[in-house]
Design an enzyme around this catalytic site. Structure first.
Site, PDB file in Angstrom:
ATOM      1  N   ASP A  67       0.676  -1.331   0.027  1.00 39.21           N
ATOM      2  CA  ASP A  67      -0.130  -0.024  -0.030  1.00 39.21           C
ATOM      3  C   ASP A  67       0.852   1.261  -0.023  1.00 39.21           C
ATOM      4  O   ASP A  67       2.054   1.201   0.305  1.00 39.21           O
ATOM      5  CB  ASP A  67      -1.030  -0.129   1.133  1.00 39.21           C
ATOM      6  CG  ASP A  67      -0.273  -0.527   2.572  1.00 39.21           C
ATOM      7  OD1 ASP A  67       0.701  -0.418   2.724  1.00 39.21           O
ATOM      8  OD2 ASP A  67      -0.950  -1.105   3.317  1.00 39.21           O
ATOM      9  N   ASN A 136      -7.755  -3.304  14.408  1.00 35.33           N
ATOM     10  CA  ASN A 136      -8.890  -3.639  13.946  1.00 35.33           C
ATOM     11  C   ASN A 136      -9.143  -4.806  12.799  1.00 35.33           C
ATOM     12  O   ASN A 136      -9.903  -5.020  12.413  1.00 35.33           O
ATOM     13  CB  ASN A 136      -9.525  -2.335  13.162  1.00 35.33           C
ATOM     14  CG  ASN A 136      -8.824  -2.073  11.831  1.00 35.33           C
ATOM     15  OD1 ASN A 136      -7.793  -2.538  11.447  1.00 35.33           O
ATOM     16  ND2 ASN A 136      -9.134  -0.657  11.176  1.00 35.33           N
ATOM     17  N   HIS A 138      -7.119  -5.155  10.041  1.00 40.40           N
ATOM     18  CA  HIS A 138      -6.799  -5.064   8.516  1.00 40.40           C
ATOM     19  C   HIS A 138      -5.771  -5.615   8.119  1.00 40.40           C
ATOM     20  O   HIS A 138      -4.787  -5.638   9.020  1.00 40.40           O
ATOM     21  CB  HIS A 138      -6.920  -3.541   8.182  1.00 40.40           C
ATOM     22  CG  HIS A 138      -5.791  -2.582   8.729  1.00 40.40           C
ATOM     23  ND1 HIS A 138      -5.924  -1.291   9.287  1.00 40.40           N
ATOM     24  CD2 HIS A 138      -4.378  -2.633   8.647  1.00 40.40           C
ATOM     25  CE1 HIS A 138      -4.637  -0.875   9.423  1.00 40.40           C
ATOM     26  NE2 HIS A 138      -3.834  -1.645   9.350  1.00 40.40           N
ATOM     27  N   GLU A 143      -9.676  -2.257   5.020  1.00 36.44           N
ATOM     28  CA  GLU A 143     -10.090  -1.793   6.402  1.00 36.44           C
ATOM     29  C   GLU A 143     -11.462  -2.722   6.566  1.00 36.44           C
ATOM     30  O   GLU A 143     -11.967  -3.268   5.594  1.00 36.44           O
ATOM     31  CB  GLU A 143     -10.380  -0.411   6.339  1.00 36.44           C
ATOM     32  CG  GLU A 143      -9.458   0.562   6.120  1.00 36.44           C
ATOM     33  CD  GLU A 143      -8.669   0.665   7.390  1.00 36.44           C
ATOM     34  OE1 GLU A 143      -8.520  -0.361   8.295  1.00 36.44           O
ATOM     35  OE2 GLU A 143      -7.891   1.665   7.776  1.00 36.44           O
TER      36      GLU A 143
END
Length: 241
Positions: A67, A136, A138, A143
């Site tokens: 990313d 979380n 990810h 996400e």
């Protein structure tokens, strides 16, 4: 899913670097999928030492990063391009033409995403994908969502991600709100995956990744379906397993 738990971060990093070294030695022109953040830093340091000791040759490998922040120049010291150059590429004998990182300032961002995806396919996919994991759940910047995004795409970052990444910036307001990320299918198409996690703040995400249902709200849970994935954890990240 293979789970390896180590007493501390140094041992975790040694194991991760050993897997990368074995991959490159067994296939010198390997395609590696690389991650950023604080977790892989120890692994990258070990790889640099291995290169300096002439134990490894990176001249033929190709790399694809997971990313990059959208709208951030690669010359910004918080870009993932800058991170990779500083923490690995400037210190090994990789061919700069073999380095692939999404261009967060491309004029046509959708074309950038599709071109990135095509380039990975042209190399017959990724041999070894390295992942971190967010608090979380990810992976990459995929996400929590109502569905798994398949291919490289632009994503709006979750509030938890922005908060977590604000430690790298002067303030939370400076953290980009969007990024380009490899998709879940792109990651899952890798022949082998290792996921690194350390710290108690990752324990809940790791528990849900391993023991929860496969749920796009915990993106890493999809890894349960991969046939060659290893979780490399310190004892804190593994504490809820």
């Amino acid at each position: 899913m293979k789970i390896l738990s180590f007493k501390d971060y140094n041992e975790l990093s040694k194991e991760a670097s050993k897997i990368v070294l074995n991959q490159v030695i067994s296939k010198p022109n390997s395609v590696l999928g690389l991650a950023t953040g604080s977790t892989p830093l120890g692994m990258y340091k070990n790889l640099i030492v291995a290169y300096q000791n002439k134990n490894i040759d990176f001249s033929k490998i190709k790399t694809f990063n997971l990313d990059e922040y959208y709208g951030l120049s690669k010359h910004n010291n918080q870009s993932y391009y800058h991170y990779m150059m500083e923490n690995l590429f400037n210190h090994i004998n990789i061919d700069i033409n073999n380095i692939n990182i999404p261009n967060g300032t491309a004029s046509d961002i959708l074309k950038e995403c599709s071109d990135y995806e095509d380039k990975i396919k042209n190399y017959n996919g990724i041999d070894l994908q390295i992942l971190g994991i967010g608090v979380n759940g990810h992976i990459g910047f995929n996400e929590p969502s109502t569905y798994f995004e398949p291919s490289t795409h632009v994503v709006t970052l979750d509030k938890k991600t922005i908060e977590s990444n604000s430690r790298f910036f002067s303030s939370k307001e400076e953290v980009p709100t969007k990024a380009i990320s490899m998709g879940i299918k792109t990651i899952m198409n890798a022949k082998k995956i290792i996921l690194l996690a350390n710290g108690k703040n990752k324990a809940d995400a790791i528990f849900k990744t391993v023991n929860g249902k496969i749920d796009p709200n915990i993106p890493a849970s999809i890894l349960q379906l991969h046939n060659d994935v290893t979780l490399i954890l310190d004892k804190d990240a593994a504490s809820k397993l």
